[in-house]
Each structure stands twice: as C-alpha cells, then as structure tokens.
Motif scaffolding. Sequence first.
Motif, PDB file in Angstrom:
ATOM      1  N   ASP B  24       0.656  -1.076   0.201  1.00 47.27           N
ATOM      2  CA  ASP B  24      -0.046   0.128   0.414  1.00 47.27           C
ATOM      3  C   ASP B  24       1.304   1.370   0.100  1.00 47.27           C
ATOM      4  OD1 ASP B  24      -2.715   1.492   0.089  1.00 47.27           O
ATOM      5  OD2 ASP B  24      -3.270   0.531   1.846  1.00 47.27           O
ATOM      6  N   LYS B 159      -3.491   2.885  -4.967  1.00 45.57           N
ATOM      7  CA  LYS B 159      -4.984   2.276  -5.453  1.00 45.57           C
ATOM      8  C   LYS B 159      -4.784   0.768  -6.197  1.00 45.57           C
ATOM      9  CE  LYS B 159      -8.306   5.054  -6.948  1.00 45.57           C
ATOM     10  NZ  LYS B 159      -8.945   6.059  -8.478  1.00 45.57           N
ATOM     11  N   ARG B 162      -3.583  -1.824  -4.148  1.00 45.85           N
ATOM     12  CA  ARG B 162      -4.072  -2.463  -3.481  1.00 45.85           C
ATOM     13  C   ARG B 162      -5.269  -3.245  -4.224  1.00 45.85           C
ATOM     14  NH1 ARG B 162      -4.425   2.629  -0.839  1.00 45.85           N
ATOM     15  NH2 ARG B 162      -6.734   3.084  -2.325  1.00 45.85           N
ATOM     16  N   THR B 205      -7.356   0.946 -12.151  1.00 44.14           N
ATOM     17  CA  THR B 205      -8.342   1.818 -11.724  1.00 44.14           C
ATOM     18  C   THR B 205      -7.984   3.155 -11.724  1.00 44.14           C
ATOM     19  OG1 THR B 205      -5.765   1.836 -10.111  1.00 44.14           O
ATOM     20  CG2 THR B 205      -7.510   0.205  -9.971  1.00 44.14           C
TER      21      THR B 205
END
Lengths: 62, 416
Positions: B24, B159, B162, B205
């Motif tokens: 992350d 993002k 993840r 994303t």
Amino acid sequence: MTDQDRPQYQQLLARKVEVVNVGLEGFVKDLRDCGIDVVHVDWKPSAGGDPQMAALLAKLGV
Amino acid sequence: MKLIEDANQQALTRILEGEPRLIDIVPARELIPGLRERMILHAGPPISWDRMCGPMRGAVAGAIVFEGWAKDLPTATKLAANGEIEFHPNHHFGAVGPMTGMTTMSMPLFVVENARFSNRAYCAINEGLGKVMRFGGNDASVLNRLAWLRDVFGPTLGKAIRAAGGVDLKSIVARGLSMGDELHQRNLACSSVFLREIAPWMARTSTDNAVLAECLAFIGQNDQFFLNIAMAMGKAITDPANGIRGSTIVTTMCRNGTDFGIRVSGLGEQWFTAPVEMPEGLYFAGYSEKDANPDMGDSAIVETIGLGGFAMAAAPAVAGFVGAGAPSEAGNFTRSMGEITVAQNPEWTIAAMDFAGVPTGIDIRLVVDSGVVPVINTGIAHREPGIGQVGAGVVKAPLACFQQAIVAIAKDLGVS
C-alpha cells in the motif's frame, strides 16, 4: 664443498629461490625487481594488531 | 562461541526467510503512532539540530514549510533552531528514508509487509532526480512536487497496489540483479519491472487518463524509483532479525551526514556511531570534492541485506558511475564483502559470479578481525542546503562503530 655439505639455509639460496610473501606487499616489488618469483598472500594480523581487541575476538569465536 | 553461532544462525534464517510484499501507500500519520505536529523523522542515528549538516537543515526547513508549521524557510529555520521541532530517527518508527530521509505526518509512505513475520516497514516515495528534498532541496519546485506526490501520485499508485493484491518484491530484486541492478545506485531494471507489473493495475483503477499518463511517466522517467521500495523492503527484512541475544549480525547501517550508525542484533536498539566518511566518487559537471557533504541516508539498509555495494558484481556499469574502478573490477567488491558476511542469499544470485548469492549477514567479528569494512554505493549531496545532488560514489563504514559493538557484546556476554 658439495651442496650437501653446506648448512641448510645456504643450500636453499644455492638453488632458484621462489618466495611466498605474507603481509606487507612492499617486499614483493623488490623481489620481483631481482627476477625472483613471488606469490603474495594478502594477510593482516587480527584486529589490525590491536592485542586487546584480538583477545576479545578470540574469546568471541573468531 | 556456541551461543553466538546459534544466535547468528537464527538471525540469518530470519533475514533469508523474509517474504516482503509492497502492499500500500498511506499517509505517514496513519501508519506511525506518535508521529505528530512539529515532529520530523530523519535519516541515520539520532542527531540534534546543532549537529545537523547543511543539506539536512535545508530539508528540515523545507519539511516544516511543507507541513504548514511555518510560512517560509527563514521562519522554519528559526523554529528548528529554537528547539520547537522534535527530531527522531526513522529507524525508531519502523521507517527509513534516503539521504536526508525526511518523514513528516502528511507524506505518503510505501508500506512493505514481511508476510513471514507479520511486520511492516515504511519509506517515502522517491522524488526523482534534480533538486529534491532528500538532497536538501527546499524551494517551491521541491515542495510542489511533494504536494503532488501527497495529493495525486500517492493515492493513484496506492489504489493500484491494493487492487493488485500487493507486489512481491523478492522476485523483482532477483530479476533486477540479473539485469544489471545492484539496487542502490542502479535501480533501472527493478523500476522498469515494477512499472511493467503495476501499470495495468494503474490503468484499471484510474478514472482520469491525464493523471494516469502523468503518474506512469513519473515512474518511467525515474531510474531510481525502486530504491525507496527496496529500502522499505530491507527494513522489513532486517527488523525481525534484531534482538537475538548473542548475535553479532548487523541489522542497521545508516548515516545522517554527521555520524554513521550501526545496530547489531544481539544489542537490540543500541546505536554505535562514529564520524561519517566522505564518499569517494565522481562529480557532475561544475562540481568537485570541495562541494560535497559527508555521506547520509538510511539507504545503507540495502547493503545490510547484501545489495548495493555488496552486489556490485551484478552491476559493472555502476562501478564506473560511482568511480569505483573499471567494470571488470566490480566483482572484487562483492568478493571482499564475502569476507565479512556469514552466508550467501540463494534467492538473489549474480550471474557474473557463477550465480553465487549476494553476501548476506554482516558479522561484526569478521569486520573487526579483518579490518575489511562494508562498502556502500551512495549519492553525494552538496554541502550547502537547497542545491541537491552533485555526484555519486562509494563510502566505507567507519571501523570504530564495529569495534565499539564488539566491546559492548563482549560485555553483554560476560567476556573480558
């Protein structure tokens, strides 16, 4: 006097000399300049020669 | 001594068994309990403002303005000089940072998890080359880039990471070593492989094509992008090996521009410091040794796990870049580091060394006995704040740190 009658060190120098140099590398050049074959061993005393540190290291297992 | 040999085996096993994954990117204040207003984490062992070098002071002033604790750099400098800023090493908070190593509450940090031991470590995002805070840069361009990393790049890449379910790091390092990286002064291959893995997830994303293109270009244009990820990885790998009584394995090496510091597994959180040395290397056009600052940064964590100067044989091009001699001599550095380490890492091998593993597990006994000290590949900062990088080179760890640690561990084990 034959070779066998000479002291051992003289017998050594009567033949071709081959040298293993341990430690200070400066000797290597001088010997090579004289045409002598030299193998150099890169060696230093433990802990750079510090006796207290070397003693500690010996006890710690080096 | 059996206690030491057993402890070292345990420390080595923990280092080799690490399973680091990048999971992350999160603002520092959410990751580090206790990181608060007017508190700055820095590279290296502990240091107070009065002993900080020029680039460190420059970066501190920049970080204070960046966080909004002062309106401009002169006010920020006064704040720090008046003792109104709290300073701590990154290493005390599970973090690392390159060069000046500034970490403050709003900065986004990479999060690397060591799945084998369930611990995490953090590092800020690499800012790129040129004028940057890690080299003491602090002008508007530096602060604007940091704001973009905080507001745009960090959230965008986080993002994607993840969504990807994290990124395995050991395999990227293994491939990078076979492609000419040593993971300290050359990260081109690892940065490229990372980009190849994460780009599809960024595309999936992202909701803004312009932002996506900007973020992809930022990674693609920075050959050192992966360094900060590798540093967090190094910290995540070495932390579980710390605190094993009797172990003489080094778990931390770092510098703050004034002192070099090490920590040793068997001695836990204790620091052993000595004046940091000046790197020997090559300078960018217009700069010379007289411009250079003594070495700094937590980045020596990569040497602590067998990369950087220890893996020089994998990156012969780096030997030339850092002024360490001919590319054909790169192997000498790796062989030399083999004399002060207890093992090779079988997962990270070097083709040019007949696939020998990188030298791993620095033993302070071997360092002091042989007089051979760790070599670290490093960037060179200008000694004045605000200028930035002026070269790259190699620096040696000071022998005195290791001698002090020998005396301390002997005392701890009742040996005299």
